[in-house]
Write an enzyme that holds these catalytic residues in place. Sequence first.
Site, mmCIF file in Angstrom:
data_model
loop_
_atom_site.group_PDB
_atom_site.id
_atom_site.type_symbol
_atom_site.label_atom_id
_atom_site.label_comp_id
_atom_site.label_asym_id
_atom_site.label_seq_id
_atom_site.Cartn_x
_atom_site.Cartn_y
_atom_site.Cartn_z
ATOM 1 N NE ARG A 22 -0.249 -0.168 4.587
ATOM 2 C CZ ARG A 22 -0.062 0.935 5.683
ATOM 3 N NH1 ARG A 22 -0.999 1.496 5.204
ATOM 4 N NH2 ARG A 22 0.065 0.755 7.008
ATOM 5 C CB THR A 23 0.014 4.784 -1.083
ATOM 6 O OG1 THR A 23 -0.468 4.038 -2.203
ATOM 7 C CG2 THR A 23 0.741 6.288 -1.157
ATOM 8 C CG LEU A 24 4.124 2.334 3.329
ATOM 9 C CD1 LEU A 24 5.453 2.163 3.218
ATOM 10 C CD2 LEU A 24 2.948 2.662 4.230
ATOM 11 C CG ASN A 126 -3.232 0.985 -0.976
ATOM 12 O OD1 ASN A 126 -2.376 1.925 -0.960
ATOM 13 N ND2 ASN A 126 -3.904 0.092 -1.704
ATOM 14 N N PRO A 127 -4.380 5.241 0.213
ATOM 15 C CG PRO A 127 -3.623 6.903 1.134
ATOM 16 C CD PRO A 127 -3.528 5.897 1.483
#
Lengths: 245, 257
Positions: A22-24, A126-127
């Site tokens: 997921r996006t960090l 997880n934007p």
Amino acid sequence: MNLMDSSHSNPMSLCSQADSQRTLYPYVTGTSVIGVKYKDGILMAADMGGSYGSTLRYKSVERMKPIGKHSLLGASGEISDFQEILHYLDELILYDNMWDDGNSLGPKEVHSYLTRVMYNRRNKFNPLWNSLVLGGVKNGQKYLGTVSMIGVHFEDNHVATGFGNHLARPILRDEWHEDLSFEDGVKLLEKCMRVLLYRDRSAVNKLQIAKITEEGVTISQPYSLKTFWGFSAFQNPTVGAEGSW
Amino acid sequence: MTKQQANWSPYDNNGGSCVAIAGADYCVIAADTRMSTGYNILTRDYSKICKLLFYESSLACTFVQLVVSRKCVMASSGFQADVRALQKHLAARHLIYQHQHNKQMSCPAMAQLLSNTLYYKRFFPYYSFNVLGGLDNEGKGCVFTYDAVGSYEKVGYSSQGSGSTLIMPFLDNQLKSPSPLLLPALDAVTPLSEPEAVDLVKTVFASATERDIYTVVHPFNTALSNFSLDVLQGDKLEIVILNASGIRREYMDLRKD
């Protein structure tokens, strides 16, 4: 210990192994987008820079794209997530066209769709790391809205993302009025973009202005703004500071 | 290697205050129209009412007010994306109820539904502070007040949101609600008339606006009709009044700063 709560479908979702899924944080980013309503529709401006942290890595990134017949989408934030959003919207528009029923998705609908997508990704932790500006005209009705990466959305007569919120919105609040002419609208946007160029470190002097009216979308060729650096204070910056050089 | 800390928050506080007052045969619900984040104003005019009468369902919903039915109105402040998602959820459930029962949901029923909906996300809450106002089956005003995870109670009046700490004591003073501990229970509904209650709400917001930066209402040219809102830029107070004759909406202007 079994994490059974509904908010985390995957019990591993918040530990380091699953973090790669997921996006960090964002990597290649675009800076502000500004949009205003004017007499015939919407005007939007964005520069063409794609920064990789503090490096200016890409200098010809088109951060505004037409969507369907009636909308224009501008994005700031992670460029790859913007490309993924364009992919989702491609599919959305395709399915809409395949109905072949004479109806087409307007800017309100596209904005609503994007809001739901952004909010749902935020719910899964997880934007899509973007702030979007969605403008368009359908059946004479102008529409200008924005969505953030956590799903906060609204519509207004003028919107901006990122630094634009701090530097451009105050100018727009002061100088925007109903039924701006095209020339006045462009002048207003250029004024805002110039301030951003001077004061936003991730801005680049290569921008595009996009226009959407009932007739369709036009995105200008890239061009640059005139800037002025000939201030006397810059000539001899240390003249007042004793001991400095 | 130390564990990654999140560098984004799934929540934001977009500010705003809401108030509801129940009367003998009316209910007044009000909320401001400013949307903010941190010290920035995002927009001054987030105000489109969502109507859910019969089988009609419109797309745009106001930030703070949702007209759920002819019998109840919900006002919410907090994190706008969650508020909007909650409004859509309730609107959808209400529509299903209407299909299945051939009537609108009563206010107490909606109150329970809202509580359940909020508690359902007890471990990743809707950051939404709600006030539900309406008329019960006898036509008497009722107000329900909530926290973010669904605990609620029926009261005579309530306020939620950033200005609630300023507004609530003032309402306590003016409305002098009987203690909920009394036995037999005394009616919490205010004896004030409808115009008096609307006036009180306007006063209350005028005061809250003086001291709460997130609650704001803005003066606009009164020569123009109340509904030519697009022409003007500014924060407003939106008031919805429910009574036997239906639903009425009023806008008021207060300071813009």
